[in-house]
Motif scaffolding. Sequence first.
Motif, PDB file in Angstrom:
ATOM      1  N   ASN A 102      11.110   3.284 -22.287  1.00 20.82           N
ATOM      2  CA  ASN A 102      10.734   4.456 -21.499  1.00 20.82           C
ATOM      3  C   ASN A 102       9.841   3.614 -20.295  1.00 20.82           C
ATOM      4  O   ASN A 102       8.745   3.513 -20.719  1.00 20.82           O
ATOM      5  CB  ASN A 102       9.996   5.441 -22.274  1.00 20.82           C
ATOM      6  CG  ASN A 102       9.658   6.630 -21.300  1.00 20.82           C
ATOM      7  OD1 ASN A 102       9.754   6.717 -20.258  1.00 20.82           O
ATOM      8  ND2 ASN A 102       8.886   7.676 -22.118  1.00 20.82           N
ATOM      9  N   VAL A 103      10.546   3.965 -19.229  1.00 25.68           N
ATOM     10  CA  VAL A 103       9.781   3.107 -17.737  1.00 25.68           C
ATOM     11  C   VAL A 103       8.636   4.084 -17.622  1.00 25.68           C
ATOM     12  O   VAL A 103       7.709   3.480 -17.139  1.00 25.68           O
ATOM     13  CB  VAL A 103      10.872   3.472 -16.910  1.00 25.68           C
ATOM     14  CG1 VAL A 103      10.209   3.311 -15.507  1.00 25.68           C
ATOM     15  CG2 VAL A 103      12.165   2.769 -16.979  1.00 25.68           C
ATOM     16  N   ARG A 104       8.506   5.386 -17.998  1.00 18.22           N
ATOM     17  CA  ARG A 104       7.356   6.042 -17.606  1.00 18.22           C
ATOM     18  C   ARG A 104       6.528   6.506 -18.826  1.00 18.22           C
ATOM     19  O   ARG A 104       5.736   7.540 -18.928  1.00 18.22           O
ATOM     20  CB  ARG A 104       7.731   7.347 -16.901  1.00 18.22           C
ATOM     21  CG  ARG A 104       8.669   7.182 -15.634  1.00 18.22           C
ATOM     22  CD  ARG A 104       7.815   6.363 -14.714  1.00 18.22           C
ATOM     23  NE  ARG A 104       8.635   6.018 -13.567  1.00 18.22           N
ATOM     24  CZ  ARG A 104       8.051   5.074 -12.605  1.00 18.22           C
ATOM     25  NH1 ARG A 104       7.210   4.164 -12.931  1.00 18.22           N
ATOM     26  NH2 ARG A 104       9.032   4.687 -11.612  1.00 18.22           N
ATOM     27  N   SER A 144       3.075  -6.056  -9.634  1.00 20.04           N
ATOM     28  CA  SER A 144       2.479  -4.490  -9.157  1.00 20.04           C
ATOM     29  C   SER A 144       0.999  -4.759  -8.678  1.00 20.04           C
ATOM     30  O   SER A 144       0.553  -4.058  -7.769  1.00 20.04           O
ATOM     31  CB  SER A 144       2.763  -3.577 -10.107  1.00 20.04           C
ATOM     32  OG  SER A 144       4.090  -3.403 -10.387  1.00 20.04           O
ATOM     33  N   VAL A 145       0.353  -5.388  -9.594  1.00 14.14           N
ATOM     34  CA  VAL A 145      -1.142  -5.597  -9.332  1.00 14.14           C
ATOM     35  C   VAL A 145      -1.154  -6.562  -8.088  1.00 14.14           C
ATOM     36  O   VAL A 145      -2.012  -6.060  -7.048  1.00 14.14           O
ATOM     37  CB  VAL A 145      -1.796  -6.711 -10.556  1.00 14.14           C
ATOM     38  CG1 VAL A 145      -3.380  -6.789 -10.144  1.00 14.14           C
ATOM     39  CG2 VAL A 145      -1.808  -5.585 -11.706  1.00 14.14           C
ATOM     40  N   GLY A 150       0.942   3.860 -10.953  1.00 12.46           N
ATOM     41  CA  GLY A 150       1.942   4.953 -10.499  1.00 12.46           C
ATOM     42  C   GLY A 150       3.077   4.111  -9.664  1.00 12.46           C
ATOM     43  O   GLY A 150       3.177   3.122  -9.534  1.00 12.46           O
ATOM     44  N   PRO A 151       4.306   5.040  -9.562  1.00 15.97           N
ATOM     45  CA  PRO A 151       5.440   4.601  -9.131  1.00 15.97           C
ATOM     46  C   PRO A 151       5.152   3.956  -7.648  1.00 15.97           C
ATOM     47  O   PRO A 151       6.320   3.336  -7.353  1.00 15.97           O
ATOM     48  CB  PRO A 151       6.410   5.875  -9.196  1.00 15.97           C
ATOM     49  CG  PRO A 151       5.387   6.974  -9.032  1.00 15.97           C
ATOM     50  CD  PRO A 151       4.156   6.427 -10.051  1.00 15.97           C
ATOM     51  N   ALA A 152       4.281   4.227  -7.014  1.00 17.08           N
ATOM     52  CA  ALA A 152       4.172   3.866  -5.560  1.00 17.08           C
ATOM     53  C   ALA A 152       4.021   2.159  -5.700  1.00 17.08           C
ATOM     54  O   ALA A 152       4.216   1.580  -4.740  1.00 17.08           O
ATOM     55  CB  ALA A 152       2.862   4.548  -5.053  1.00 17.08           C
ATOM     56  N   TYR A 153       3.789   1.661  -6.714  1.00 14.81           N
ATOM     57  CA  TYR A 153       3.687   0.115  -6.961  1.00 14.81           C
ATOM     58  C   TYR A 153       4.667  -0.250  -7.825  1.00 14.81           C
ATOM     59  O   TYR A 153       4.455  -1.493  -8.438  1.00 14.81           O
ATOM     60  CB  TYR A 153       2.128  -0.252  -7.360  1.00 14.81           C
ATOM     61  CG  TYR A 153       1.181   0.068  -6.175  1.00 14.81           C
ATOM     62  CD1 TYR A 153       1.069  -0.734  -5.268  1.00 14.81           C
ATOM     63  CD2 TYR A 153       0.668   1.428  -6.364  1.00 14.81           C
ATOM     64  CE1 TYR A 153       0.317  -0.283  -4.198  1.00 14.81           C
ATOM     65  CE2 TYR A 153      -0.274   1.467  -5.251  1.00 14.81           C
ATOM     66  CZ  TYR A 153      -0.286   0.776  -4.306  1.00 14.81           C
ATOM     67  OH  TYR A 153      -1.296   1.145  -3.027  1.00 14.81           O
ATOM     68  N   GLU A 204      -3.548  10.508   0.633  1.00 11.60           N
ATOM     69  CA  GLU A 204      -2.770   9.594   1.681  1.00 11.60           C
ATOM     70  C   GLU A 204      -2.124   8.322   1.095  1.00 11.60           C
ATOM     71  O   GLU A 204      -1.596   7.606   1.548  1.00 11.60           O
ATOM     72  CB  GLU A 204      -4.235   9.068   2.282  1.00 11.60           C
ATOM     73  CG  GLU A 204      -4.550  10.462   3.454  1.00 11.60           C
ATOM     74  CD  GLU A 204      -5.545  10.007   4.217  1.00 11.60           C
ATOM     75  OE1 GLU A 204      -6.049   8.700   3.953  1.00 11.60           O
ATOM     76  OE2 GLU A 204      -6.186  10.818   5.150  1.00 11.60           O
ATOM     77  N   ASP A 205      -1.966   8.429  -0.316  1.00  7.71           N
ATOM     78  CA  ASP A 205      -1.446   7.400  -0.862  1.00  7.71           C
ATOM     79  C   ASP A 205      -0.458   7.605  -2.203  1.00  7.71           C
ATOM     80  O   ASP A 205      -0.677   7.227  -3.323  1.00  7.71           O
ATOM     81  CB  ASP A 205      -2.742   6.325  -1.580  1.00  7.71           C
ATOM     82  CG  ASP A 205      -2.142   4.987  -2.009  1.00  7.71           C
ATOM     83  OD1 ASP A 205      -1.069   4.602  -1.528  1.00  7.71           O
ATOM     84  OD2 ASP A 205      -2.830   4.462  -2.988  1.00  7.71           O
ATOM     85  N   THR A 206       0.326   8.311  -1.971  1.00 11.30           N
ATOM     86  CA  THR A 206       1.361   8.843  -2.808  1.00 11.30           C
ATOM     87  C   THR A 206       2.584   7.963  -2.859  1.00 11.30           C
ATOM     88  O   THR A 206       2.857   7.211  -1.918  1.00 11.30           O
ATOM     89  CB  THR A 206       1.734  10.182  -2.777  1.00 11.30           C
ATOM     90  OG1 THR A 206       2.743  10.278  -1.312  1.00 11.30           O
ATOM     91  CG2 THR A 206       0.711  11.422  -2.397  1.00 11.30           C
ATOM     92  N   PRO A 207       3.420   8.201  -3.824  1.00 13.40           N
ATOM     93  CA  PRO A 207       4.472   7.222  -3.917  1.00 13.40           C
ATOM     94  C   PRO A 207       5.391   7.722  -2.750  1.00 13.40           C
ATOM     95  O   PRO A 207       5.994   6.750  -2.111  1.00 13.40           O
ATOM     96  CB  PRO A 207       5.276   7.783  -5.215  1.00 13.40           C
ATOM     97  CG  PRO A 207       4.000   8.216  -6.151  1.00 13.40           C
ATOM     98  CD  PRO A 207       2.982   8.814  -5.307  1.00 13.40           C
ATOM     99  N   PHE A 208       5.554   8.962  -2.465  1.00 15.92           N
ATOM    100  CA  PHE A 208       6.342   9.325  -1.261  1.00 15.92           C
ATOM    101  C   PHE A 208       5.794   8.540   0.146  1.00 15.92           C
ATOM    102  O   PHE A 208       6.686   8.106   0.865  1.00 15.92           O
ATOM    103  CB  PHE A 208       6.262  10.804  -0.850  1.00 15.92           C
ATOM    104  CG  PHE A 208       7.003  11.294   0.404  1.00 15.92           C
ATOM    105  CD1 PHE A 208       8.314  11.625  -0.055  1.00 15.92           C
ATOM    106  CD2 PHE A 208       6.591  11.536   1.518  1.00 15.92           C
ATOM    107  CE1 PHE A 208       9.313  12.158   1.368  1.00 15.92           C
ATOM    108  CE2 PHE A 208       7.339  11.798   2.617  1.00 15.92           C
ATOM    109  CZ  PHE A 208       8.584  12.003   2.502  1.00 15.92           C
TER     110      PHE A 208
END
Length: 494
Positions: A145-147, A157-158, A199-202, A280-284
């Motif tokens: 499960n990816v999430r 990602s780090v 989070g998915p942003a990274y 100001e730092d969402t995945p979107f």
Amino acid sequence: MLRVLGSKKVFCDGLTRRDLLHVGALAPLGLSLEGWSRAAAPEPANPTANGFGSAKRCVLLYLWGSPSQIDTFDPKPDAPAEVRGPLGSIQTALPGVRVGEIFPKLARQLDRVTVLRSLTHNSPIHGTAFAFTGVPTTDLPLEGNVRDPRHWPFIGSVVDYLGAKDDPRPAVPRNYWLPFPFGSKRGPSRPGPFGGFLGPAYDTVWAEFRASGTREIERDSGDPGNPKKVVADPYAGIRPTDRFESVKPDDAITLDRLNDRTSLLDQLDAARRVADSRSEDTPFDRHRAMARTVLVSSKLRDALDVQREPEKVRDRYGMTLFGQSCLAARRVLEAGGKFVTVCWDEYGLVNTGWDTHVHQTPRLKDELGPGLDTALTALLGDLEARGMLADTAVVVMSEHGRTPRVQNVAGGGRDHWAGAYSGLFAGAGFAQGRVVGKTDRIGGTVAETPFSPKDVVATLFHVLGIDPQAEIHDRVGRPYAIGGVGRVRSELLA
């Protein structure tokens, strides 16, 4: 609960099982990330004696499915036939050290690398997340499960997160994966190379490769309920004209509409800010910025254009998907990338890649061995010739090993085994001409210098100038180290 390095109660760094349960419970709570400012020390003018910060970049060659340690980096020529298998071993540039016969080029260059023969853990499942993140334990639900909220961030990602403070919109992604999204040519994405609690942003940024291979090969999963399948596998050969893609193409975009598209992105961004000013730092935000950068910059696209390389250079890497992916990785690093993964993944059918439950002998001899031998030695030589090897870490690893005894199946095969397996390290920070660790006479148990994959994660962070013991905090302020329970291991370091 996982027992690391054979201890019944205490882990290699002194943590107890109760400690790990406490640590593992933190990830699902999310993070404030306030402690991240201490994770990356300023880049030293000169690397320290213990290798901290010696690598400006890293390329990870991930052999998904797991090679047999006995047929690759830890042969047992004196073991019984059912252990050593039908393939032989050869002498190397290091006196008294042998590798599998499938690596004649690497054998001549083994004095340039460190071979680790004593990796070990207790989870013989395809645990990419366990192998390449700080997550302290794993299980099938986590690796499926990816999430899953228990996931920790992938090493890349780090690196991406820490770099985002100074350069939020790099023209070339800091954390890139070749040749295509993980697991996508056989099924849905697998966990591992994702942002985890960041989070998915990274999440890792993927390349794409759509061309079929030049060789049609009958693949057999070894499962009677899963029919054999003829697969044009690009890992066995591709055409010189076959290309990598930086993003999935959009047929609606033409060059003369590029300015309109970027203008539309600006309009959408303005509308989004009006509608939602909470973060100001969402995945979107990050993915929108990345999409816009790709549209207006050619750096990544040019880096992936391996057709720009001289024919002799391309031939040196091998005209296979893995070989040309290694070449593309070098180009992405040259263009500014920081962490690039090249994955030898499954293709077309289960039990492909390095997952050699069946037909292991012919696959090692005709596909896997030559492909890795050619690509790895070319990459090392190319990085050195360009003055990059001294500050580029090169890691070859997988998630576990394979059984000491060959199974009585078509073409021979070895099943999953986590008791002992091998890895290879080269370049910045790592020693040359060293063999670390030892296994027993059949390659099934670590006899000297046991290593957890967590130790490799911590050591790689260290080489990249990231303190693996730097504290980060959950939402209620409880601290833990980004390197998890791993220790920096001097045995690998120059």
